[in-house]
Motif scaffolding. Structure first.
Motif, PDB file in Angstrom:
ATOM      1  N   THR A 302       0.820  -1.217   0.000  1.00 40.77           N
ATOM      2  CA  THR A 302       0.000   0.000   0.000  1.00 40.77           C
ATOM      3  C   THR A 302       0.852   1.264   0.000  1.00 40.77           C
ATOM      4  O   THR A 302       0.427   2.301  -0.494  1.00 40.77           O
ATOM      5  N   ASN A 304       3.659   3.574  -1.243  1.00 41.65           N
ATOM      6  CA  ASN A 304       4.425   3.762  -2.478  1.00 41.65           C
ATOM      7  C   ASN A 304       5.932   3.701  -2.257  1.00 41.65           C
ATOM      8  O   ASN A 304       6.660   3.129  -3.061  1.00 41.65           O
ATOM      9  N   LYS A 346      -3.592   4.103  -8.560  1.00 40.91           N
ATOM     10  CA  LYS A 346      -3.918   4.528  -7.203  1.00 40.91           C
ATOM     11  C   LYS A 346      -4.252   6.013  -7.167  1.00 40.91           C
ATOM     12  O   LYS A 346      -5.212   6.441  -6.509  1.00 40.91           O
ATOM     13  N   GLU A 350      -7.816   7.847  -6.134  1.00 39.24           N
ATOM     14  CA  GLU A 350      -7.955   8.946  -5.185  1.00 39.24           C
ATOM     15  C   GLU A 350      -8.662  10.144  -5.828  1.00 39.24           C
ATOM     16  O   GLU A 350      -9.487  10.807  -5.199  1.00 39.24           O
TER      17      GLU A 350
END
Length: 462
Positions: A302, A304, A346, A350
């Motif tokens: 999760t 980065n 990802k 977001e």
């Protein structure tokens, strides 16, 4: 302080309450909990005690000094017990006061009875004192969830509120880099993630390549061994955890594949992965719409920065030592698009969450996530980067995220049209593309005809 406006507002609302409040705050290390509490403390009456890894007597002495200096302006002597300290606070508080204990697990490690003592103070004293606002904060997520809020803890159900401090998303993270272009901000987030301490380590006066060379690859730099240092601080058998994270960062996403990669028993690997999940470093993802126990589940990193670090620095450390910092950073940047594929998805996720909250999507998604599985119409495995489905299950938005240096070709448009064929039960389907480098003319033309939504990188910041 950058960001955290919602969290500050929540703390202020609790502080301004006309009754006793008790907040449990937690979040992984480096996420900015202490900075948030310090910022909050500037504008209220508070006693801020940062517990340390020292014995119980010394922590009690330090706490006593802080409390007595606050109320009496002088330190006389240490309280005889934590019970005496808490009773003293109850007698002295006459205006709203935040009692903040940061890194509460350090106190419990040395004196487990402090939970029972605190529970007694809350039940028999502090609940009646509308001027006390207690905040217990900790970096061990599993500890705070089980040992503080868990049903076997003396403090179970005493909290009036809880707050997990999570990493920044791409937009808040971009605020650290005024001088970067939007594309550079996206890549910086793909490398560093949303941990404030990591974001602060980069210098937007330097290029991304120069930052990688001097802030990560360079021996002695803060980020050079940060993941290893954090894991050593919280775990035993770090070699196994390191190997598991390296496996996942290199595309091994199933327990079987991870176990084979690290040469460990599957049951042991599963246990270690569970620990990494509680640390918010690994999560299990399943195809959008399926239950969490789906056999199609994959494990992903999760964070980065952990994904970047284990993909490059951990795997190639000896090679980079010989290659040199600058050449190693150059080689990493040549491969960065391979890292950024997942990171960009990802970021797009977001972005879509922000759009949904702002009412800018065709509907508010009830289910949202990546989808993969068999497509009977093309008779092979297929996937959708992000699938959003409404509450009725009859309306969906199909999203593809393209991080390439070329304009998106029409073939990608057709691929998503084919993927939608796998969803016969969805009546209302709409497509969306988010492309780093824009679109070929044919894509733009067909998008207008089909009502397809097209976004580019700058749209993510508008």
């Amino acid at each position: 302080m950058i960001g955290r406006l919602k969290e500050i507002k929540h703390l202020e609302e609790l502080y301004n309450s006309d009754s006793f409040e008790y907040l449990v705050m937690y979040g992984r290390r480096r996420v900015g909990k202490t900075t948030l509490l310090q910022e909050f403390s500037k504008n209220c009456v508070s006693i801020f005690y940062p517990a340390q890894a020292k014995n119980d007597a010394l922590n009690l002495q330090d706490f006593s000094r802080m409390v007595q200096l606050h109320f009496d302006g002088m330190f006389i002597s240490s309280f005889g017990s934590w019970k005496d300290a808490f009773e003293y606070i109850d007698r002295k508080v006459v205006t709203k006061t935040a009692i903040i204990i940061d890194e509460f697990p350090f106190l419990v490690d040395e004196n487990p009875t402090i939970k029972t003592i605190l529970q007694h103070a809350i039940d028999h004293l502090w609940k009646k004192n509308k001027n006390i606002f207690l905040i217990l904060c900790g970096s061990s997520v599993s500890f705070m969830e089980t040992e503080v809020m868990g049903n076997k803890s003396p403090l179970h159900d005493r909290q009036t509120s809880s707050l997990e401090i999570t990493p920044f998303d791409y937009l808040d993270s971009s605020l650290f880099f005024d001088k970067f272009t939007n594309e550079q901000k996206i890549v910086a987030y793909g490398i560093l993630g949303g941990i404030p301490r990591y974001l602060e380590a980069f210098d937007d006066e330097l290029s991304l390549e120069e930052n990688i060379a001097s802030k990560i690859i360079k021996n002695g730099s803060y980020l050079h061994e940060e993941p290893l240092n954090l894991l050593r601080a919280e775990l035993r058998d770090t070699n196994v955890y390191n190997s598991i994270l390296a496996a996942i960062s290199n595309g091994k996403n199933r327990v079987t594949d991870i176990a084979d990669y690290v040469h460990e028993d599957r049951s042991k690997v599963s246990k270690y992965i569970l620990t990494l999940q509680t640390m918010r470093l690994v999560e299990k993802i399943v195809p959008c719409g399926e239950s969490n126990d789906s056999r199609k589940g994959n494990y992903v990193i999760t964070d980065n920065f952990y994904k970047f670090w284990f993909r490059y620095e951990f795997t190639n450390n000896a090679y980079y030592e010989m290659l040199g910092n600058d050449a190693a950073a150059r080689e990493i940047m040549e491969d960065i698009s391979n890292l950024m594929g997942d990171a960009f998805e990802k970021i797009c996720m977001e972005f879509l969450k922000r759009q949904a909250k702002a009412g800018k999507l065709p509907f508010v998604p009830y289910k949202m996530g990546k989808w993969w599985g068999n497509n009977p119409f093309i008779k092979e495995q297929d996937d959708v980067d992000i699938l959003l489905v409404d509450r009725t299950g009859k309306k969906a938005l199909f999203v593809e995220c393209k991080y390439t240096n070329k304009k998106m070709p029409h073939s990608e448009y057709e691929d998503l049209q084919n993927a939608m064929l796998a969803f016969e039960n969805i009546e209302d389907k709409q497509m969306m593309f988010i492309s780093k480098s824009g679109y070929e003319e044919s894509v733009i033309r067909h998008a207008k005809e089909d009502g397809t939504i097209l976004f580019e990188i700058n749209d993510l910041f508008s």
